[in-house]
Structure formats: structure tokens, C-alpha cells
Scaffold this motif. Structure first.
Motif, mmCIF file in Angstrom:
data_model
loop_
_atom_site.group_PDB
_atom_site.id
_atom_site.type_symbol
_atom_site.label_atom_id
_atom_site.label_comp_id
_atom_site.label_asym_id
_atom_site.label_seq_id
_atom_site.Cartn_x
_atom_site.Cartn_y
_atom_site.Cartn_z
ATOM 1 N N ARG A 17 0.859 -1.177 0.000
ATOM 2 C CA ARG A 17 0.000 0.000 0.000
ATOM 3 C C ARG A 17 0.899 1.231 0.000
ATOM 4 O O ARG A 17 1.383 1.673 1.041
ATOM 5 C CB ARG A 17 -0.900 -0.003 1.238
ATOM 6 C CG ARG A 17 -1.849 -1.206 1.330
ATOM 7 C CD ARG A 17 -2.918 -1.165 0.259
ATOM 8 N NE ARG A 17 -3.650 0.083 0.291
ATOM 9 C CZ ARG A 17 -4.669 0.312 1.127
ATOM 10 N NH1 ARG A 17 -5.077 -0.632 1.969
ATOM 11 N NH2 ARG A 17 -5.295 1.469 1.104
ATOM 12 N N GLU A 48 -5.009 6.833 5.735
ATOM 13 C CA GLU A 48 -5.743 7.687 4.809
ATOM 14 C C GLU A 48 -5.027 7.690 3.475
ATOM 15 O O GLU A 48 -3.794 7.684 3.419
ATOM 16 C CB GLU A 48 -5.843 9.119 5.344
ATOM 17 C CG GLU A 48 -6.683 9.264 6.595
ATOM 18 C CD GLU A 48 -6.728 10.701 7.098
ATOM 19 O OE1 GLU A 48 -5.938 11.531 6.574
ATOM 20 O OE2 GLU A 48 -7.508 10.989 8.017
ATOM 21 N N SER A 49 -5.799 7.677 2.399
ATOM 22 C CA SER A 49 -5.246 7.735 1.057
ATOM 23 C C SER A 49 -6.245 8.428 0.154
ATOM 24 O O SER A 49 -7.304 8.886 0.613
ATOM 25 C CB SER A 49 -4.954 6.318 0.539
ATOM 26 O OG SER A 49 -6.161 5.600 0.362
ATOM 27 N N GLU A 50 -5.929 8.513 -1.125
ATOM 28 C CA GLU A 50 -6.858 9.126 -2.065
ATOM 29 C C GLU A 50 -8.177 8.368 -2.126
ATOM 30 O O GLU A 50 -9.220 8.934 -2.460
ATOM 31 C CB GLU A 50 -6.223 9.193 -3.457
ATOM 32 C CG GLU A 50 -5.043 10.168 -3.543
ATOM 33 C CD GLU A 50 -4.471 10.245 -4.955
ATOM 34 O OE1 GLU A 50 -4.963 9.484 -5.819
ATOM 35 O OE2 GLU A 50 -3.562 11.066 -5.181
ATOM 36 N N GLY A 93 1.602 5.316 -1.001
ATOM 37 C CA GLY A 93 0.821 6.545 -1.050
ATOM 38 C C GLY A 93 -0.252 6.621 0.023
ATOM 39 O O GLY A 93 -1.301 7.237 -0.186
ATOM 40 N N VAL A 94 -0.006 5.982 1.170
ATOM 41 C CA VAL A 94 -0.971 6.031 2.272
ATOM 42 C C VAL A 94 -0.319 6.678 3.491
ATOM 43 O O VAL A 94 0.893 6.549 3.707
ATOM 44 C CB VAL A 94 -1.504 4.639 2.641
ATOM 45 C CG1 VAL A 94 -2.209 3.996 1.465
ATOM 46 C CG2 VAL A 94 -0.392 3.736 3.160
ATOM 47 N N LYS A 95 -1.113 7.343 4.281
ATOM 48 C CA LYS A 95 -0.635 7.996 5.495
ATOM 49 C C LYS A 95 -1.222 7.295 6.703
ATOM 50 O O LYS A 95 -2.441 7.128 6.805
ATOM 51 C CB LYS A 95 -1.039 9.476 5.507
ATOM 52 C CG LYS A 95 -0.578 10.227 6.753
ATOM 53 C CD LYS A 95 -1.030 11.680 6.712
ATOM 54 C CE LYS A 95 -0.563 12.420 7.967
ATOM 55 N NZ LYS A 95 -1.023 13.837 7.958
#
Length: 474
Positions: free
Chosen positions: A230, A250-252, A232-234
Motif C-alpha cells: 500500500r 488515509e489515502s486518495e 501513497g498512504v498515510k
């Protein structure tokens, strides 16, 4: 009763890779040497890093070889993995190497080893407990430790770092790895190949310092093995659950909770600076490390800093290289300077990913004139015989053939990269590698073939054809 002050020629703080090299060489050359260590001899590399991780990977790769042996017509049957025995193997590797870094061995060299936490109490003075040490030269080699980010709930959530992950007695059911750098990716693959479910969470892209095309080869292999990547996730929060851990991201695509049995924090490293009292010695530093010049001298010219604590590349072999620079400066009074042009690094996944010198993007960023040469392992006969053809060799060279860098992703990349490091450091032109005799069939032959590609256009040009045609008349 306060111990009488000690006077010495050289005092080293930290018995990791770099500190041990300086201490061993100095003492064997007859220099009065004191070595201070607050934790374990051998530092991070022996106890928490290179040695245990490669031992774990060896076990994991062995399991994967057995699991996939049917591609050679061999049926290994149902695979059984004893997690305790795997981690016993890891500890045995540490135990076998530990005597080489032990207090006893260094005392045999003539080093005065003091166990305790050292801190500056003056420009040329170190204090360990009540013991004061006055030294003509001081080397700070305290290394680095895992960076644990300030994520809400993490303090109350059970988690591993590289300093604790090797103390397990079994394989986790579902390991969540926070961080897609070399440490996170290596340990993710190791646990997956040993039977764990694995999810990797990375804020940006995995292995961001490496060539993207090479990273894609590694990424594809991880996905094929069943690792959930995964990118591009925070990570915004963590929590302990009845069955293990929960990680909120959280992600797009939105927000979600990821559930696992165990959590590994592999979000980077931070230099060990706390409690050194560097300001007392007039030494400037930032959270990224101690400020040094190209001779590795701090702002206090009688104090040097080497390895991870000096910032920059955080690898054991760089600390060893730094140690050599300091030895030449202090012991031989030579103004030796670091040269980062041939710094190598390797990520020990399957396939391995190795880099030395400039990547293609770094060469572009520096607006250099260069050529890119590629050679795929799919055209290497040894790789074909072993059914291991994923990957390539990429070489960055000037138009005149001076090697600027190389990227290798594929089998034994960490071994194959070394000839390109030699070419850079010795300023060899690529023709030297193209002209060497390489035994057949070897993976190393791919280096020769890649080098030969540099001359392909000129060799088969119209001009060369005309010359050959002309000579054929005689």
C-alpha cells in the motif's frame, strides 16, 4: 571515590562497525586507545541490523526455494517452518560473529574498553560515569537507531523495531510493516516467505532512492509472493486490539482500518546524539547528524564523527570507509577526504537490488552528459539455466566511457555491483570491463556484456563497415 582521570591518545565513543575499525588499527599501531560502548559490542549491525536480517533472509529464501522447486521438476512436499528454529538460527549467526567484536578480543589488541555512556565534559574530555578521560583525539561513532514517528496511539500499541523483531519465538500471523525502505521491504519479504501474511504501508513509494525501473522488478516479485503493498498512504493512528493491532490509514481512496497480528516500525533511522553533550565540546549538529567537513572533522577539529552519526548514507560499509579516512588523518597525518562517487548499497530482497555511484535520475539532476547502457539477465545463459532471469544491469557512463554509476536488479546483484564500484573509484573506463575475460557461464558475464553494449553503435556503424570492407581487399 572518584577514579583518577585517564589520559589517552585517541578515544572512540561507540563500538559499532566504524568505531571498532579505528580502535583495532590504532591500538595495533601502538597508539594508546580507549573505546567506550554503552550497549553491545558490535553495535547495530551485529546485534540488530545486517547480521540478523541477512540470517533471517537466508532462512526465508531457503523456504521459498523449496516452495518453488516444482519449476525444476522437484516436488518438495508440504513445507513445514519451525519459527523458533528460524530465530534460533538468527541468534546463532550473531553468536558466531560476536567474539570477533568482543571486549576480550579488543583488549588483546591493547584497547582499553570502557562499558558505559560517554558524554563530552569539555572540548577534549569525555566522562563515563565518574570517570574522566582526556584525549588528544576523539572519534564519535555512536551510530543510529530506529525512528519511531509520533503517530497517535503508537505508544500504547505493541510494536517491533529492527531492535526487537529478531527476538520472536515464532512467525507472526499477519505482520503490518510501516515503511517501504530497505529495512521494511527486506523484513516484509522475509516474513512472507516464512509463511506470514504481510502488509506494507508506505507514505510515498517504496525504495525511493533507487532506480524506479529496478524497483518495479522488486515490487512485482513482492506482489507475486502475496505481499500487500500500500503505497501513497498515510498512517494516522494505531491501536491495540484483542487479536493484535489496528492501523488507521488515509489515502486518495479514503480512510480505512487495517487489522494485523503484529506491527513493525521501519520508518527510518535517527542518529544517536542524545546525552553526548556535543555543545560542551563546541560541536555543531542537527537532528540529521553531526556536521562534518570532507575530512570528517567536526567544528571541533580535534573531534571526528563517522558512520551514521555523521549524517548521509547510513550503511555499515560506509562507517568502515569513514574509519579508514579518520585513521589516515589522525594516525598518519594525511589530509584524507571522503569521496562519495563510488558509494554502494544493496537491498537484499529476491531479486537483489544494488546501486553504486549515480542513478540515472541523479545524473539528470546534475545536468551531466551521459549514456545509458542496459543488459537484461534474460540474455545471460547462467541466469537462464537457473531459471532466474528477472532484472537487468544499467550503467551510466560519460560519452567517453567513464563510469558514473550502475544499477543492478537481479540474482547476486550485491556481488555483481562491485566491479562497477572499482571502475568508478579507480577511474577505469568501461572498455576495461568490456575487454576482460569472463568465465562462462557466469552471472558476472552480464557485466562484460553490458560494458560491450557501450561500443555497439560505433562498432557496427557505416564508418566501421567501410573500413572493414576496405581492409578486406588486401
Amino acid at each position: 571515590m572518584t577514579a583518577p582521570p585517564l589520559k589517552t591518545d585517541i578515544c572512540i565513543i561507540g563500538a559499532g562497525a566504524g568505531g571498532l575499525v579505528v580502535a583495532a588499527v590504532a591500538a595495533q599501531l601502538g597508539i594508546d586507545t580507549i573505546l567506550i560502548e554503552r550497549d553491545k559490542m558490535g553495535g547495530d549491525c551485529l546485534n540488530y541490523g545486517c547480521v540478523p536480517s541477512k540470517a533471517l533472509l537466508a532462512a526465508a529464501h531457503a523456504a521459498e526455494t523449496a516452495r518453488t522447486s516444482n519449476r525444476f521438476g522437484i516436488e518438495a512436499g508440504n513445507l513445514s517452518i519451525d519459527g523458533k528454529s528460524v530465530f534460533d538460527h538468527v541468534q546463532s549467526a550473531i553468536d558466531e560473529i560476536a567474539p570477533h567484536d568482543s571486549v576480550e578480543r579488543f583488549e588483546e589488541y591493547g584497547v582499553n574498553v570502557i562499558l558505559g555512556e560517554g558524554k563530552f565534559s569539555g572540548p577534549k574530555e569525555i566522562t563515563v560515569g565518574e570517570q574522566k578521560i582526556s584525549a588528544r583525539w576523539i572519534v564519535v561513532a555512536t551510530g543510529s537507531g530506529p525512528l519511531v514517528p509520533p503517530i497517535p496511539g503508537l505508544d500504547a500499541t505493541p510494536h517491533f523495531t529492527n531492535e526487537t523483531i529478531f527476538n520472536q519465538s515464532g512467525i507472526p500471523d499477519h505482520l503490518i510493516v510501516l515503511g517501504g525502505g530497505p529495512i521494511g521491504i527486506e523484513l516484509a519479504q522475509a516474513h512472507r516467505q516464512l509463511g506470514a501474511r504481510v502488509t506494507v504501508l508506505e507514505m510515498a513509494a517504496m525504495l525511493p532512492n533507487d532506480d524506479p525501473a529496478a524497483v518495479e522488478i522488486v515490487r512485482a516479485q513482492l506482489v507475486e509472493e502475496g505481499i500487500t503493498l500500500r503505497e501513497g498512504v498515510k498512517v494516522v493512528a494505531t491501536a491495540e486490539t484483542v487479536e493484535g493491532v489496528s492501523v488507521s490509514v488515509e489515502s486518495e481512496a479514503g480512510s480505512e482500518n487495517i487489522l494485523g497480528s503484529h506491527l513493525l516500525i521501519a520508518a527510518g533511522r535517527r542518529p544517536h546524539l542524545a546525552n553526548l553533550e556535543l555543545a560542551t565540546a563546541g560541536i555543531d549538529y542537527t537532528p540529521q547528524g553531526i556536521k562534518v567537513d570532507i575530512r570528517l572533522r567536526t567544528t571541533n577539529k580535534k573531534v571526528f564523527a563517522i558512520g551514521d552519526v555523521a549524517g548521509g548514507h547510513q550503511f555499515t560499509h560506509i562507517a568502515g570507509y569513514h574509519a579508514g579516512i579518520v585513521i589516515r588523518n589522525i594516525l598518519f597525518r594525511l589530509p584524507a577526504k571522503i569521496n562519495q562517487a563510488a558509494y554502494p548499497w544493496v537491498t537484499y530482497t529476491t531479486p537483489e537490488l544494488a546501486q553504486v555511484g549515480l542513478t540515472e535520475q541523479a545524473a539528470r539532476d546534475q545536468a551531466l552528459k551521459f549514456r545509458v547502457i542496459n543488459w537484461p539477465f534474460a540474455e545471460n545463459d547462467r541466469a537462464i539455466t537457473e531459471g532466474n532471469t528477472a532484472g537487468f544491469i544499467k550503467v551510466i557512463a560519460t560519452p567517453k566511457g567513464h563510469v558514473l554509476g550502475a544499477t543492478i536488479v537481479g540474482p547476486q546483484a550485491g556481488e555483481l555491483i562491485q566491479i562497477w564500484g572499482l571502475a568508478i573509484s579507480a577511474k577505469l573506463k568501461i572498455g576495461k570491463i568490456a575487454g576482460m575475460i569472463s568465465p562462462y557461464p557466469t552471472l558476472g558475464e552480464a557485466n562484460k556484456r553490458a560494458a560491450g553494449e557501450f561500443f555497439k553503435d560505433s562498432l557496427f556503424s557505416n564508418r566501421t563497415r567501410k573500413i572493414v570492407k576496405f581492409l578486406s581487399r588486401f
